[in-house]
Design a protein around this motif. Structure first.
Motif, PDB file in Angstrom:
ATOM      1  N   ARG A  33       0.839  -1.205   0.000  1.00 13.90           N
ATOM      2  CA  ARG A  33       0.000   0.000   0.000  1.00 13.90           C
ATOM      3  C   ARG A  33       0.872   1.253   0.000  1.00 13.90           C
ATOM      4  O   ARG A  33       1.696   1.434   0.893  1.00 13.90           O
ATOM      5  CB  ARG A  33      -0.907  -0.019   1.224  1.00 13.90           C
ATOM      6  N   THR A  34       0.642   2.089  -1.004  1.00 14.99           N
ATOM      7  CA  THR A  34       1.415   3.320  -1.165  1.00 14.99           C
ATOM      8  C   THR A  34       0.495   4.520  -1.143  1.00 14.99           C
ATOM      9  O   THR A  34      -0.518   4.549  -1.853  1.00 14.99           O
ATOM     10  CB  THR A  34       2.196   3.313  -2.504  1.00 14.99           C
ATOM     11  N   VAL A 184      -8.709  -1.058   3.223  1.00 17.59           N
ATOM     12  CA  VAL A 184      -7.332  -0.778   2.807  1.00 17.59           C
ATOM     13  C   VAL A 184      -6.355  -1.660   3.567  1.00 17.59           C
ATOM     14  O   VAL A 184      -5.362  -2.147   3.007  1.00 17.59           O
ATOM     15  CB  VAL A 184      -7.010   0.717   3.000  1.00 17.59           C
ATOM     16  N   ASP A 185      -6.627  -1.870   4.854  1.00 19.06           N
ATOM     17  CA  ASP A 185      -5.742  -2.720   5.661  1.00 19.06           C
ATOM     18  C   ASP A 185      -5.598  -4.118   5.069  1.00 19.06           C
ATOM     19  O   ASP A 185      -4.561  -4.767   5.244  1.00 19.06           O
ATOM     20  CB  ASP A 185      -6.284  -2.831   7.089  1.00 19.06           C
ATOM     21  N   TRP A 187      -6.308  -4.869   1.683  1.00 18.56           N
ATOM     22  CA  TRP A 187      -6.478  -4.768   0.233  1.00 18.56           C
ATOM     23  C   TRP A 187      -5.598  -5.787  -0.481  1.00 18.56           C
ATOM     24  O   TRP A 187      -4.400  -5.887  -0.209  1.00 18.56           O
ATOM     25  CB  TRP A 187      -6.135  -3.363  -0.235  1.00 18.56           C
ATOM     26  N   THR A 190      -1.509  -4.777  -5.088  1.00 16.42           N
ATOM     27  CA  THR A 190      -0.857  -3.474  -4.937  1.00 16.42           C
ATOM     28  C   THR A 190      -1.904  -2.365  -4.926  1.00 16.42           C
ATOM     29  O   THR A 190      -2.789  -2.345  -5.777  1.00 16.42           O
ATOM     30  CB  THR A 190       0.132  -3.230  -6.089  1.00 16.42           C
ATOM     31  N   LEU A 191      -1.793  -1.454  -3.967  1.00 12.56           N
ATOM     32  CA  LEU A 191      -2.716  -0.324  -3.859  1.00 12.56           C
ATOM     33  C   LEU A 191      -1.927   0.972  -3.856  1.00 12.56           C
ATOM     34  O   LEU A 191      -0.983   1.137  -3.076  1.00 12.56           O
ATOM     35  CB  LEU A 191      -3.544  -0.429  -2.577  1.00 12.56           C
ATOM     36  N   VAL A 204      -1.147   2.967   5.229  1.00 14.27           N
ATOM     37  CA  VAL A 204      -0.296   2.597   4.098  1.00 14.27           C
ATOM     38  C   VAL A 204       1.070   2.157   4.606  1.00 14.27           C
ATOM     39  O   VAL A 204       1.437   2.365   5.765  1.00 14.27           O
ATOM     40  CB  VAL A 204      -0.150   3.756   3.088  1.00 14.27           C
ATOM     41  N   ASP A 205       1.836   1.526   3.708  1.00 10.08           N
ATOM     42  CA  ASP A 205       3.167   1.031   4.059  1.00 10.08           C
ATOM     43  C   ASP A 205       4.257   2.052   3.789  1.00 10.08           C
ATOM     44  O   ASP A 205       5.340   1.981   4.369  1.00 10.08           O
ATOM     45  CB  ASP A 205       3.484  -0.240   3.244  1.00 10.08           C
TER      46      ASP A 205
END
Length: 506
Positions: A33-34, A184-185, A187, A190-191, A204-205
């Motif tokens: 997650r970006t 989102v946690d 997902w 790739t997000l 996000v990461d």
């Protein structure tokens, strides 16, 4: 560590009018997650559209590791379509129904493609997002927030390898935002999400920042990003102070060197005039002194140039303090004075009230009722920034709200809202999103008579994080009563609300 999902090499893009958005951008987005952040106009939404294939690069290349799904900032819907159409599963549902009715044709089986549980999966996703609507329901009956959730559900029913979301929390109320955060946690794939929602960016990461045509990656959430940035800026400000001191020292030494050279020259000229040595010797020493003085000057000039270059580098590392600083004494309201009185809801000066509640609960209706009942001049900023005449200049738009103010006074005040120089004479229709917001805010706060009650309806929708900070800074100089309807809890904390009023659906 997730493998690289998107690679942009020397990516460039310009609009047909020649406006350059991206020029030679290099970027690698890893899996996971970006969060993609940056100022208005930095190219965030354009980059997503390029990755999604909606736009064609002017130069460079984009490589993606799999299929791409994209949810734009503004979801355009066919109001006559069904929820199943929006989810992209209506054809499969029809084929399954046909097979169950006895038409097991090769064509129907090919459409189903062994996805016999698509309806159950779709209903489960809708329930998880808090949208338990029928699959045959018309999209035209959905609210704006429900439509966004349904579009998100479509990306989860058949998840692509890469998902791109552009401001997905716009138009979502607090419960819907919380469900999106949970989605989102977990997902899949790739997000990449563009958002000004600080709470969402805590899920996000990594954070990728677009700034000055380049991309930088910061590991961790938005809180980690801001901490790293603040540490970096503190070091940059410290280096700037050192560079300023070094330059001042080199200037002093250069001046001292000139004084010393002038003293030597006076002594040499006096000796020459008094003919203390043979003329040949004195001419030789004068030539040597001139060479020595030139080298001495060159040495100090080189040091001065190095100090100036170091200062320029240090200044470039320090980010501009683009904060709105303005004092608005005419907006002041005596403490306790009633500025609006409704049945069961009273606004007194100079309190600050946050209005919260689910979509459709009536927050905007309440703001309009407060406006109608106000006993003082009111400034109202609607969700859509449509208070400007696009054909008129920025100056004329602001003067329309303050007709007695001179152009010079308005120009000076607009500079405090970071609108300066030739930008003041630009047509409002040519402004970027951030510029338009600042002009709307200036028109509101600089009005004559000055607003002693300010009503803001979802003011952070579609604003980047820099613009949100500018809003908070502008409101710090406002002295009247303030009522803000918002889902942004961070905003309410930043502007220092005195109380929160929750609106419930009737």
């Amino acid at each position: 560590m997730p493998s690289t999902a998107v690679v942009c090499r020397d990516l460039s893009f310009s609009w047909p009018d020649g406006t350059v958005v991206l020029d030679g951008l290099d970027l690698a987005l890893d899996g996971g997650r970006t969060g993609l952040v940056g100022a208005n106009g930095s190219g965030k939404s354009t980059l997503l559209r390029l990755i999604a294939g909606e736009l064609t690069p002017a130069g460079g290349e984009i490589s993606v590791a799999g299929g791409v799904g994209y949810l734009p900032q503004t979801v355009t819907l066919d109001t006559g379509a069904s929820v199943a159409d929006l989810l992209g599963i209506s054809e499969r549902l029809a084929a399954i129904a046909a097979v169950e009715a006895g038409d097991a044709s090769a064509e129907n089986l090919a459409v189903v493609d062994d996805d016999w549980l698509v309806e159950e999966r779709a209903r489960a996703v809708l329930d998880r997002l808090g949208l338990p609507v029928g699959l045959d329901r018309s999209v035209g009956t959905l609210s704006g927030g429900e439509a966004v959730l349904a579009a998100l559900a479509g990306l989860l029913v058949d998840p692509p390898e890469i998902t791109l979301l552009d401001e997905p929390t716009n138009n979502l109320d607090e419960p819907a935002r919380e469900r999106l955060h949970a989605a989102v946690d977990n997902w899949p794939g790739t997000l990449v999400v563009v958002s000004h929602d600080r709470e969402l960016l805590e899920h996000v990461d990594r954070i990728v920042e677009l700034r000055a045509g380049a991309a930088r990656t910061f590991t961790g959430t938005f809180r980690d990003y801001t901490a790293a940035l603040e540490a970096e800026q503190e070091a940059a400000r410290r280096m700037l102070r050192v560079a300023e001191a070094d330059l001042a020292r080199e200037k002093r030494q250069r001046a001292a060197a000139e004084i010393a050279l002038a003293r030597r020259k006076r002594y040499a000229d006096k000796a020459f005039a008094n003919k203390r040595m043979p003329k040949v010797v004195m001419n030789l020493r004068r030539a040597e002194a001139q060479v020595s003085a030139g080298k001495y000057r060159n040495l100090h000039d080189a040091r001065l140039d190095e100090a100036r270059a170091a200062l320029a580098e240090a200044e470039a590392a320090v980010r501009d303090d683009d904060r709105i600083r303005i004092d608005l004494p005419a907006t002041a309201v005596p403490a306790g004075r009633i500025v609006a009185d409704l049945a069961g809801f009273t606004v007194r000066g100079p309190e600050r009230i946050g209005v919260v509640g689910r979509n459709g609960a009536g927050k905007t209706t309440l703001l309009r009722a407060i406006h109608a009942a106000a006993a003082v001049p009111v400034g109202y900023l609607p969700q859509r920034l449509d208070v400007l005449d696009d054909d008129r200049s920025v100056l004329d738009n602001v003067r329309a709200a303050a007709p007695t103010a001179t152009p010079q006074h308005v120009r000076a005040q607009l500079a405090r809202f970071l609108v300066r120089g030739a930008d003041v004479d630009r047509p409002a229709g040519t402004l970027s999103g951030g510029e338009r917001f600042r002009v709307c805010l200036a028109r509101l706060l600089l009005a004559d008579p000055a607003p002693q009650l300010l009503l803001l309806d979802e003011p952070t929708n579609n604003l980047d994080l820099d613009s949100v900070a500018q809003l908070v800074a502008a409101l710090s100089g406002y002295r009247g009563a303030l009522v803000v309807a918002t889902h942004d809890r961070h905003l309410l904390a930043d502007i220092g609300v005195d109380r929160v009023h929750r609106v419930e659906r009737p």
